[in-house]
Design a protein around this motif. Sequence first.
Motif, PDB file in Angstrom:
ATOM      1  N   VAL A 185       0.845  -1.187   0.000  1.00  0.00           N
ATOM      2  CA  VAL A 185       0.000   0.000   0.000  1.00  0.00           C
ATOM      3  C   VAL A 185       0.885   1.244   0.000  1.00  0.00           C
ATOM      4  N   ILE A 237      -4.697   5.625   2.673  1.00  0.00           N
ATOM      5  CA  ILE A 237      -4.101   4.347   2.292  1.00  0.00           C
ATOM      6  C   ILE A 237      -4.564   3.967   0.889  1.00  0.00           C
ATOM      7  N   HIS A 289      -4.279   1.353  -2.252  1.00  0.00           N
ATOM      8  CA  HIS A 289      -3.990  -0.064  -2.461  1.00  0.00           C
ATOM      9  C   HIS A 289      -3.337  -0.273  -3.821  1.00  0.00           C
ATOM     10  N   ASP A 316     -10.559   4.123   3.505  1.00  0.00           N
ATOM     11  CA  ASP A 316      -9.098   4.223   3.498  1.00  0.00           C
ATOM     12  C   ASP A 316      -8.547   5.554   3.976  1.00  0.00           C
TER      13      ASP A 316
END
Length: 376
Positions: free
Chosen positions: A218, A235, A237, A252
């Motif tokens: 990530v 965050i 991905h 996220d």
Amino acid sequence: MTTDAVRNGTTTVKPPPGVVVAHSPAATQAYIGSPSLVRLPGGTLLASHDLFGPGSTWSDTHVYASDDDGATWRHRAHLAGQWWSSLLVHGGALYILGTTTEYGDVVIRRSDDGGRTWTTPDSPRTGLLRQGQFHTAPMPFVEHDGRIWRAMEDASGGEGWGERFAAFVMSAPLGADLLDAASWTSTNALARENAWLPDGFRAWLEGNAVVTPEGELVDVLRVDSADPRVTWGAIVHVSPDGTRATFDPKADLIEMPGGITKFAIRRDPVTGDYVSLVNHVPDPAARSRGLRARNTLALARSADLRTWRVSAPVLEHADDVTHGFQYVDWFIEDGDLLVLSRTAWDEPGGTAHNHHDANYLTFHRLHAFREVPVHA
């Protein structure tokens, strides 16, 4: 690492905490940026920084070396056309990756003599990895699933400071020629959307390539929000093949202590926890000063990258106008953290230009960091 902030009269000042690696007086208007720190296999410590501001070229990086574990430093190299860069020891060689200038091309150089001489990134086969407009800082590299990974930002998406940053991650196979642009794969670049936060998601930048406890790669980014009283991280991905980046703003966005300023994340090989050093301001009301609040540096830890606990300051000064410990780079060595800071501090005859425009590069050792208490 904690220091008392004391002015000693009007002409003599207490030096900054730690060991001074470099000093660029405020009057030069060439300010110290982009600290990066590594230890070479033979034991030498290397530190690098660039220079920004009206007295600089916006494209110079300097490298310093210490053979006595950080007690003294000497200048080792000057790199023109290298900026926003981080050092890397990989496969027995030394590298530096960044941009050519502010929002310049992505370049990487290699040194085979401990940072004294470097290759020239003048073609896609010799370190010119991507041409265009790009942004980064001295962010960590991480090895995972047979590749080496590094987060970056595409800066071609507008003219404004926040709107232009789109997050992506670069990677190359372990053992590949890192100077060859063909070795590197990039994800798509994700632009931010202002509506991701109710008060305005103004920017994301300076991402960390990190492996989650579940084994996913990530990109954990700094977030600039319109209301800095709550500080955020994001965050992103990354697909296993390194070609696709995705982000869900509902799932996220995380509360990240000090997330409005640059932070580096690395995993502790002993405990498995994630570690960072952050400009955390305990008093939410004081955070309204936003980017000014760099006068405190605290240790943060997390078991899952999402819930962070933070310590009392390990470096601090009562004044947040002309003092700061920021953009710190660091690595874990046994039970200590070795730390390099872009430091704004008093100097003979005056002060730093402001908290942001640092006049010192300083080296620190945080002993027994695992014993530093952290709390929710």
